[in-house]
Write a protein that holds these residues in place. Structure first.
Motif, PDB file in Angstrom:
ATOM      1  N   LEU A 149       0.815  -1.230   0.000  1.00  0.00           N
ATOM      2  CA  LEU A 149       0.000   0.000   0.000  1.00  0.00           C
ATOM      3  C   LEU A 149       0.847   1.277   0.000  1.00  0.00           C
ATOM      4  CD1 LEU A 149      -2.871   1.160   0.068  1.00  0.00           C
ATOM      5  CD2 LEU A 149      -2.763   1.085   2.564  1.00  0.00           C
ATOM      6  N   GLY A 150       1.931   1.274   0.782  1.00  0.00           N
ATOM      7  CA  GLY A 150       2.777   2.476   0.866  1.00  0.00           C
ATOM      8  C   GLY A 150       3.288   2.889  -0.507  1.00  0.00           C
ATOM      9  N   LEU A 151       3.668   1.893  -1.315  1.00  0.00           N
ATOM     10  CA  LEU A 151       4.187   2.211  -2.652  1.00  0.00           C
ATOM     11  C   LEU A 151       3.057   2.516  -3.625  1.00  0.00           C
ATOM     12  CD1 LEU A 151       7.216  -0.232  -3.046  1.00  0.00           C
ATOM     13  CD2 LEU A 151       7.193   2.162  -2.314  1.00  0.00           C
ATOM     14  N   LYS A 152       1.882   1.903  -3.407  1.00  0.00           N
ATOM     15  CA  LYS A 152       0.727   2.271  -4.250  1.00  0.00           C
ATOM     16  C   LYS A 152       0.416   3.757  -4.074  1.00  0.00           C
ATOM     17  CE  LYS A 152      -1.932  -1.955  -4.939  1.00  0.00           C
ATOM     18  NZ  LYS A 152      -2.298  -2.994  -4.000  1.00  0.00           N
ATOM     19  N   LYS A 153       0.527   4.230  -2.834  1.00  0.00           N
ATOM     20  CA  LYS A 153       0.251   5.654  -2.587  1.00  0.00           C
ATOM     21  C   LYS A 153       1.283   6.525  -3.288  1.00  0.00           C
ATOM     22  CE  LYS A 153      -2.809   5.118   1.024  1.00  0.00           C
ATOM     23  NZ  LYS A 153      -3.762   5.878   1.792  1.00  0.00           N
ATOM     24  N   ARG A 154       2.537   6.067  -3.280  1.00  0.00           N
ATOM     25  CA  ARG A 154       3.572   6.802  -4.012  1.00  0.00           C
ATOM     26  C   ARG A 154       3.282   6.816  -5.495  1.00  0.00           C
ATOM     27  NH1 ARG A 154       8.672   7.766  -1.277  1.00  0.00           N
ATOM     28  NH2 ARG A 154       8.023   7.326   0.840  1.00  0.00           N
ATOM     29  N   LEU A 155       2.810   5.657  -6.001  1.00  0.00           N
ATOM     30  CA  LEU A 155       2.480   5.573  -7.430  1.00  0.00           C
ATOM     31  C   LEU A 155       1.372   6.575  -7.767  1.00  0.00           C
ATOM     32  CD1 LEU A 155       2.659   4.223 -10.220  1.00  0.00           C
ATOM     33  CD2 LEU A 155       1.059   2.474  -9.381  1.00  0.00           C
ATOM     34  N   LEU A 169      -3.735  17.933  -4.589  1.00  0.00           N
ATOM     35  CA  LEU A 169      -4.765  17.687  -3.580  1.00  0.00           C
ATOM     36  C   LEU A 169      -4.605  16.243  -3.116  1.00  0.00           C
ATOM     37  CD1 LEU A 169      -7.835  19.112  -5.602  1.00  0.00           C
ATOM     38  CD2 LEU A 169      -6.320  20.385  -4.073  1.00  0.00           C
ATOM     39  N   LEU A 170      -4.268  16.042  -1.846  1.00  0.00           N
ATOM     40  CA  LEU A 170      -4.000  14.690  -1.335  1.00  0.00           C
ATOM     41  C   LEU A 170      -5.081  14.305  -0.338  1.00  0.00           C
ATOM     42  CD1 LEU A 170      -0.147  15.092  -0.687  1.00  0.00           C
ATOM     43  CD2 LEU A 170      -1.240  13.997  -2.654  1.00  0.00           C
ATOM     44  N   ASP A 171      -5.840  13.246  -0.667  1.00  0.00           N
ATOM     45  CA  ASP A 171      -6.956  12.844   0.193  1.00  0.00           C
ATOM     46  C   ASP A 171      -6.534  11.685   1.103  1.00  0.00           C
ATOM     47  OD1 ASP A 171      -9.399  12.429   1.378  1.00  0.00           O
ATOM     48  OD2 ASP A 171     -10.527  12.281  -0.503  1.00  0.00           O
ATOM     49  N   GLU A 172      -6.258  11.999   2.352  1.00  0.00           N
ATOM     50  CA  GLU A 172      -5.845  11.029   3.369  1.00  0.00           C
ATOM     51  C   GLU A 172      -4.728  10.105   2.897  1.00  0.00           C
ATOM     52  OE1 GLU A 172      -8.771   9.220   5.828  1.00  0.00           O
ATOM     53  OE2 GLU A 172     -10.231  10.799   5.454  1.00  0.00           O
ATOM     54  N   PRO A 173      -3.601  10.688   2.498  1.00  0.00           N
ATOM     55  CA  PRO A 173      -2.526   9.835   1.964  1.00  0.00           C
ATOM     56  C   PRO A 173      -1.980   8.844   2.977  1.00  0.00           C
ATOM     57  CG  PRO A 173      -1.731  12.074   2.308  1.00  0.00           C
ATOM     58  CD  PRO A 173      -3.226  12.106   2.482  1.00  0.00           C
ATOM     59  N   SER A 174      -2.056   9.123   4.266  1.00  0.00           N
ATOM     60  CA  SER A 174      -1.456   8.191   5.235  1.00  0.00           C
ATOM     61  C   SER A 174      -2.437   7.123   5.701  1.00  0.00           C
ATOM     62  CB  SER A 174      -0.898   8.956   6.440  1.00  0.00           C
ATOM     63  OG  SER A 174      -1.940   9.224   7.354  1.00  0.00           O
ATOM     64  N   GLY A 175      -3.684   7.164   5.196  1.00  0.00           N
ATOM     65  CA  GLY A 175      -4.692   6.184   5.625  1.00  0.00           C
ATOM     66  C   GLY A 175      -4.224   4.757   5.362  1.00  0.00           C
ATOM     67  N   GLU A 181       5.922   4.069   7.211  1.00  0.00           N
ATOM     68  CA  GLU A 181       5.490   4.429   5.854  1.00  0.00           C
ATOM     69  C   GLU A 181       4.892   5.838   5.834  1.00  0.00           C
ATOM     70  OE1 GLU A 181       4.026   0.250   3.811  1.00  0.00           O
ATOM     71  OE2 GLU A 181       2.759   1.143   5.336  1.00  0.00           O
ATOM     72  N   SER A 182       4.125   6.167   6.878  1.00  0.00           N
ATOM     73  CA  SER A 182       3.539   7.510   6.965  1.00  0.00           C
ATOM     74  C   SER A 182       4.623   8.564   7.036  1.00  0.00           C
ATOM     75  CB  SER A 182       2.674   7.675   8.218  1.00  0.00           C
ATOM     76  OG  SER A 182       1.652   6.765   8.227  1.00  0.00           O
ATOM     77  N   GLN A 183       5.655   8.290   7.818  1.00  0.00           N
ATOM     78  CA  GLN A 183       6.743   9.261   7.957  1.00  0.00           C
ATOM     79  C   GLN A 183       7.437   9.483   6.622  1.00  0.00           C
ATOM     80  OE1 GLN A 183       7.410  11.231  10.526  1.00  0.00           O
ATOM     81  NE2 GLN A 183       5.617  10.311  11.458  1.00  0.00           N
ATOM     82  N   GLN A 184       7.632   8.381   5.868  1.00  0.00           N
ATOM     83  CA  GLN A 184       8.298   8.503   4.567  1.00  0.00           C
ATOM     84  C   GLN A 184       7.444   9.317   3.603  1.00  0.00           C
ATOM     85  OE1 GLN A 184       8.877   4.374   3.773  1.00  0.00           O
ATOM     86  NE2 GLN A 184      10.854   4.285   4.829  1.00  0.00           N
ATOM     87  N   LEU A 185       6.131   9.079   3.683  1.00  0.00           N
ATOM     88  CA  LEU A 185       5.221   9.822   2.807  1.00  0.00           C
ATOM     89  C   LEU A 185       5.237  11.311   3.163  1.00  0.00           C
ATOM     90  CD1 LEU A 185       3.340   8.821   0.551  1.00  0.00           C
ATOM     91  CD2 LEU A 185       1.470   9.118   2.144  1.00  0.00           C
ATOM     92  N   LEU A 186       5.302  11.557   4.461  1.00  0.00           N
ATOM     93  CA  LEU A 186       5.366  12.928   4.952  1.00  0.00           C
ATOM     94  C   LEU A 186       6.611  13.636   4.416  1.00  0.00           C
ATOM     95  CD1 LEU A 186       3.848  14.676   6.990  1.00  0.00           C
ATOM     96  CD2 LEU A 186       5.398  13.842   8.744  1.00  0.00           C
ATOM     97  N   ASP A 187       7.748  12.923   4.437  1.00  0.00           N
ATOM     98  CA  ASP A 187       8.993  13.499   3.898  1.00  0.00           C
ATOM     99  C   ASP A 187       8.818  13.833   2.420  1.00  0.00           C
ATOM    100  OD1 ASP A 187      10.229  13.241   6.319  1.00  0.00           O
ATOM    101  OD2 ASP A 187      11.217  11.344   5.837  1.00  0.00           O
ATOM    102  N   LEU A 188       8.146  12.931   1.696  1.00  0.00           N
ATOM    103  CA  LEU A 188       7.923  13.157   0.261  1.00  0.00           C
ATOM    104  C   LEU A 188       7.055  14.401   0.048  1.00  0.00           C
ATOM    105  CD1 LEU A 188       7.965  12.374  -2.740  1.00  0.00           C
ATOM    106  CD2 LEU A 188       6.052  10.817  -2.272  1.00  0.00           C
ATOM    107  N   GLY A 211       2.452  18.403  12.190  1.00  0.00           N
ATOM    108  CA  GLY A 211       3.867  18.481  11.842  1.00  0.00           C
ATOM    109  C   GLY A 211       4.124  19.139  10.491  1.00  0.00           C
ATOM    110  N   VAL A 212       3.197  18.974   9.571  1.00  0.00           N
ATOM    111  CA  VAL A 212       3.519  19.374   8.194  1.00  0.00           C
ATOM    112  C   VAL A 212       2.779  20.647   7.747  1.00  0.00           C
ATOM    113  CG1 VAL A 212       1.787  18.027   6.935  1.00  0.00           C
ATOM    114  CG2 VAL A 212       4.023  18.358   5.926  1.00  0.00           C
ATOM    115  N   CYS A 213       1.642  20.961   8.376  1.00  0.00           N
ATOM    116  CA  CYS A 213       0.836  22.097   7.910  1.00  0.00           C
ATOM    117  C   CYS A 213       1.059  23.315   8.792  1.00  0.00           C
ATOM    118  CB  CYS A 213      -0.658  21.754   7.952  1.00  0.00           C
ATOM    119  SG  CYS A 213      -1.087  20.297   7.000  1.00  0.00           S
ATOM    120  N   ARG A 214       1.202  24.459   8.171  1.00  0.00           N
ATOM    121  CA  ARG A 214       1.285  25.667   8.977  1.00  0.00           C
ATOM    122  C   ARG A 214      -0.066  26.349   9.111  1.00  0.00           C
ATOM    123  NH1 ARG A 214       5.922  29.298   7.079  1.00  0.00           N
ATOM    124  NH2 ARG A 214       6.470  27.667   5.622  1.00  0.00           N
TER     125      ARG A 214
END
Ligand SMILES: Nc1ncnc2c1ncn2[C@@H]1O[C@H](COP(=O)(O)OP(=O)(O)O)[C@@H](O)[C@H]1O
Ligand SMILES: [Mg+2]
Length: 249
Positions: A149-155, A169-175, A181-188, A211-214
């Motif tokens: 799943l983590g790589l499907k989200k990257r795809l 527009l990212l709809d719940e990417p860490s779901g 995997e969530s941390q890696q996605l966050l870095d991306l 952590g990511v949104c201001r």
């Protein structure tokens, strides 16, 4: 500068008001978080922005141009790309072909079903570049259905990048992802933002959001109930009542 300006956006489904008079702005270069309980209207907001659903009332301006009610390919070509809450790559196609289909949409919307037509050297290079940009490990010719799943989200993000968007527009990417995997996605997401892409992020995972949104916008029952920086939102009593109190943050 304001990139997306949404005013008085309203969308109803058979008596359910999914969005009610929602007004918000997305500023160029930011990562804006959209939070709120299930059914708050977050995905409907993305569906209206990306042209998958016409709003009943209200306006959506992108770089000053009204885009509400325009078709998805028109909006995608303007530079607004999205991913879906439930990943939906073509499982039997290779990773490369999944990106090529998205890339092809940009130039040949009617031919998108037959990926063969897109296998030009330039489009293959663009697909490879998009897959590398999201940190996809080697093996781009394997079938998308075999990915974890983590790589499907990257795809999915690579497919969105094929459109060379200025807004993602990212709809719940860490779901559904594990912590790492969530941390890696966050870095991306942070890296893409640093590369100049404005990001609007629907997200349930509060540590990620904070952590990511201001800046955050909070929806509840289709209504925008608060907007502000994470610290102010965490203290907002209406937000705690409607949402944060229930997430344990
Ligand atoms: N295509 C649709 N048809 C009918 N009702 C819908 C549709 N999409 C969303 N809804 C309803 O609109 C409300 C908001 O849904 P949604 O935007 O998916 O919320 P969220 O993404 O915040 O969980 C919900 O009550 C949902 O059932
Ligand atoms: Mg949703």
């Amino acid at each position: 500068m304001t990139l997306l300006e949404i005013e008085h956006l309203t969308k109803e489904f058979d008596g359910v008001t999914a969005l009610q008079d929602v007004t918000l702005q997305v500023r160029e270069g930011e990562i804006l978080g959209i939070i709120g309980p299930n059914g708050a209207g977050k995905t409907t907001l993305f569906n209206c922005i990306s042209g998958m659903l016409p709003p009943d009332r209200g306006t959506i301006r992108f770089r000053g141009e009204a885009i509400q009610g325009r078709k998805p390919h028109h909006i995608a070509r303007r530079g607004i790309a999205r991913t879906f809450q439930i990943v939906r790559p073509f499982p039997a196609l290779s990773l490369t072909d999944n990106v090529l289909v998205a890339y092809g949409h940009r130039y040949y919307p009617r031919l998108a079903a037959s990926t063969g037509a897109f296998r030009t050297r330039a489009s293959l290079e663009a697909a490879r570049a998009a897959l590398e940009r999201v940190g996809m490990p080697a093996g781009h010719e394997r079938q998308a259905g075999t990915l974890p799943l983590g790589l499907k989200k990257r795809l999915e993000i690579a497919r969105a990048l094929a459109l060379d968007p200025s807004v993602l527009l990212l709809d719940e990417p860490s779901g559904g992802l594990r912590h790492e995997e969530s941390q890696q996605l966050l870095d991306l997401i942070r890296r893409l933002n640093q590369e100049g892409i404005t990001v609007v992020l629907i997200e349930h995972n509060m540590p990620i959001v904070m952590g990511v949104c201001r800046r955050l916008v909070v929806l509840d029952h289709g209504v925008g109930i608060a907007e502000g920086d994470p610290a102010a939102i965490q203290k907002n009593s209406q937000v705690i009542e409607a949402y944060l109190g229930k997430t344990g943050v």
